[in-house]
Design an enzyme around this catalytic site. Structure first.
Site, PDB file in Angstrom:
ATOM      1  N   ASP A   1      -8.580  -3.342  -6.798  1.00  0.00           N
ATOM      2  CA  ASP A   1      -8.386  -4.245  -5.560  1.00  0.00           C
ATOM      3  C   ASP A   1      -9.233  -3.814  -4.368  1.00  0.00           C
ATOM      4  O   ASP A   1      -9.160  -4.206  -3.175  1.00  0.00           O
ATOM      5  CB  ASP A   1      -6.859  -4.559  -4.820  1.00  0.00           C
ATOM      6  CG  ASP A   1      -6.235  -3.253  -4.440  1.00  0.00           C
ATOM      7  OD1 ASP A   1      -7.039  -1.949  -4.299  1.00  0.00           O
ATOM      8  OD2 ASP A   1      -5.190  -3.282  -3.713  1.00  0.00           O
TER       9      ASP A   1
ATOM     10  N   HIS B   1      -7.398  -5.293  -0.993  1.00  0.00           N
ATOM     11  CA  HIS B   1      -6.137  -4.425  -0.607  1.00  0.00           C
ATOM     12  C   HIS B   1      -5.533  -5.124   0.358  1.00  0.00           C
ATOM     13  O   HIS B   1      -4.311  -5.233   0.229  1.00  0.00           O
ATOM     14  CB  HIS B   1      -6.520  -3.088  -0.644  1.00  0.00           C
ATOM     15  CG  HIS B   1      -5.392  -2.135  -0.325  1.00  0.00           C
ATOM     16  ND1 HIS B   1      -4.546  -2.066  -1.443  1.00  0.00           N
ATOM     17  CD2 HIS B   1      -5.168  -1.322   0.751  1.00  0.00           C
ATOM     18  CE1 HIS B   1      -3.667  -1.148  -1.282  1.00  0.00           C
ATOM     19  NE2 HIS B   1      -3.731  -0.903   0.020  1.00  0.00           N
TER      20      HIS B   1
ATOM     21  N   SER C   1       0.892  -1.330   0.004  1.00  0.00           N
ATOM     22  CA  SER C   1      -0.012  -0.003   0.346  1.00  0.00           C
ATOM     23  C   SER C   1       0.902   1.095  -0.156  1.00  0.00           C
ATOM     24  O   SER C   1       1.751   1.384  -0.848  1.00  0.00           O
ATOM     25  CB  SER C   1      -0.935   0.063   1.231  1.00  0.00           C
ATOM     26  OG  SER C   1      -1.828   0.731   1.037  1.00  0.00           O
TER      27      SER C   1
END
Length: 592
Positions: free
Chosen positions: A494, A547, A172
């Site tokens: 995602d 994610h 991320s």
């Protein structure tokens, strides 16, 4: 297959998922020294609230709000400096426990760590590069010397493991943080770490980026504009009632806006590259190629639409994804020639007439006045090229801090000395990759989940102390396959990062020798098609592309294990692509 420990592994967590603990606080936080304020079970503050509730002590609303307000106060940074407020020190938790679990039972890195342990990895060969994810990237070095610590730890791991280079696994926002690190470590002091131009080549085998928001995420815009990002909803799930209106009162979102707008790191994820990357008023790279109602994905190598499953192309129409914010569904869908707009820049030149209403919670919207709020709606539609003007317009103090630490453009000449400044280091469109031709870069991300890409907004009719804008959740596309649901236009991704942001640099910007990748570092795209858990025994799923849940995806874990054990990208099979990222890349006029 006999795989064993080979290359040391470095984990770089993203925003929100790393634990933060209290080292110094105000009287309301007495007794919480080194207790977690973020992560874990959300700390002793939540436990205190539960004790009060269970004891049925009749307290006024003021006292019931005091505990969570104390938490919000300690989680906030200084609104002027972006560093510690006076009398408060909150610091990142260290070690693998910093981000193995976000909350009890909710893994982040834990499954990957456990699988690496199965082939012999342990703490001496695994390192969690924890940092305070609220700070701007350079300020993690200014306040905590975090970048220096990461440099020293990587050097130590290489030296104590027979000279084996590390495999770095950012997730991320940690992807952007490590991009910043790779420029910082090469740059001379005092701005950089002084490692020299060969440091990355000597110390890093591969960077395996998971769910990387390389070019930003539209949801960061909604988060900054109206505090309507899904991360807050996730936090509520694991601390029920802690962020709800019965605790903060009717001004919950104002409290959250005041807190999160002190987190400079959030500005690292504002979309980069403007209309060149994200599209304009009447075009976007994605066009109509994603069906939000499809249950399975087509493979990128399939060019014949007859072979694409569950796609009814006759019912699909172009979505104006380039319009990241539109005021009204009709504006979102109309051709640009039909939209009458009032120039926002003219309104920006006008004097600010402050809203004189006495509000308990100050947010920048209270300073801009009703006429400037009207100017925002009169401009009607905002692309990635005008979003920055919008944010400067409604939150000048926030953007002034952000502008000192982050950039969002595309470089004309990367040899210009200005790009040596740290504000450019986390923007892959304004910096060069290291001179490390033997290093590898992977873009690994989930696909097949509708992901926030653009928004339909409206003006609120609430009190003067409210946030004046909110997503119009009544805006719907009108069919099951529509990509407009609840005021949000979705594209492939995602659930957090669109494919466009996660994959474009590996598909085009860094593919082969380019001005962004002058040494020709090999890049690989590894996409993971999302499949929900088949039953309760799978928990959050072993084939998830979401994610965070992708960190438990068996195929991704296998890729990581193989590279850590010595495999190359070619030995993994090269690119593994389901989306249309290469088609979209062809539509983007990015000078290479």
């Amino acid at each position: 297959e006999g795989l064993t420990v080979n290359h040391p592994v470095v984990f770089v967590p993203g925003i929100v998922t790393g634990g933060l603990e209290l080292w110094e606080g105000h009287q309301c936080a007495e007794g919480l020294f080194r207790k977690r304020l973020w992560g874990g079970s959300f700390g002793e503050l939540y436990k205190r609230l539960e004790v009060i509730r269970e004891a049925s002590i009749k307290l006024t609303d003021f006292y019931m709000k005091l505990i969570p307000l104390c938490w919000a106060q300690h989680m906030s940074l200084d609104n002027e400096t972006g560093l510690d407020p006076p009398g408060i020190r909150v610091r990142p938790v260290s070690g693998l426990v910093a981000a193995d679990y976000f909350a009890a039972g909710y893994f982040v890195w834990a499954v990957l760590i456990a699988n690496l342990a199965q082939i012999g990895y342990e703490e001496k060969t695994m390192y969690m590069a924890a940092y305070d994810w609220r700070l701007s990237f350079q300020n993690t070095e200014v306040r905590d010397q975090t970048l220096s610590r990461i440099k020293s730890n990587i050097e130590l791991m290489v030296a104590t493991n027979g000279g084996k280079k590390v495999v770095v696994i950012p997730h991320s926002m940690g992807v952007l943080y490590f991009l910043h690190f790779m420029k910082w470590v090469e740059a001379p002091p005092p701005m950089g770490g002084g490692g020299g131009s060969e440091w990355c080549a000597k110390h890093i085998k591969a960077v395996m980026n998971i769910g990387g928001p390389f070019l930003g995420v539209p949801k960061s815009v909604s988060g900054l504009f109206s505090v309507e990002a899904r991360d807050i909803a996730i936090a509520r799930t694991f601390a029920p009632g802690f962020l709800d209106k019965d605790v903060f009162g009717l001004q919950t979102f104002q409290h959250l806006m005041r807190m999160t707008r002190t987190w400079d790191s959030t500005m690292s994820m504002i979309p980069k590259g403007g209309e060149t990357i994200w599209g304009g008023l009447d075009w976007s790279p994605e066009g109509s190629s994603f069906n939000c109602g499809a249950k399975t994905l087509r493979n990128n190598s399939i060019n014949n639409t007859d072979q694409i499953p569950n796609i009814n192309l006759a019912n699909m129409k172009n979505v104006n994804y380039g319009r990241i914010i539109s005021f009204g569904k009709d504006v979102a869908e109309a051709h640009s020639s039909k939209i009458e707009r009032v120039d926002l820049l003219d309104s920006m030149k006008a004097d600010m007439l402050a809203n004189l209403t006495n509000c308990d919670i100050w947010i920048e919207y209270h300073d801009i006045g009703d006429h400037r709020i009207k100017a925002v709606t009169d401009y009607k539609v905002y692309t990635a090229g005008s979003i920055l003007d919008l944010l400067h317009f409604v939150s000048p103090k926030l953007m002034a801090r952000g502008g000192a630490h982050f950039s969002y453009g595309i470089a004309d000449n990367l040899d210009d000395p200005k790009y040596q400044h740290y504000k450019y280091w986390s923007n892959p469109l304004e910096t060069k990759l290291p001179d490390a031709p033997d290093m590898e870069i992977y873009s690994m991300y989930g696909v097949g989940i509708p992901t926030e890409r653009a928004y339909v907004y409206k003006v609120t009719t609430a009190t003067d102390c409210s946030i004046p804008f909110q997503i119009d959740t009544s805006a719907e596309g009108g069919s099951e396959d529509s990509c407009l649901k609840g005021g949000v236009f979705s594209a492939d991704g995602d659930e957090t990062v669109p494919v466009l942001s996660a994959g474009l640099m590996a598909a085009k910007g860094w593919r082969g020798k380019t001005r962004f990748n002058p040494s020709g570092i090999p890049t690989y795209i590894r996409e993971y098609s999302h499949a929900p858990p088949a039953n309760l025994l799978e928990g959050r799923g072993t084939q998830s592309g979401a994610h965070v849940d992708i960190m438990g995806n068996f195929a991704l874990i296998e890729d990581v294990i193989r590279v850590a054990a010595g495999a190359t990208g070619k030995e993994l099979g090269g690119d593994h692509v389901y989306s249309d990222i290469f088609k979209w890349a062809e539509r983007i006029n990015l000078q290479l």
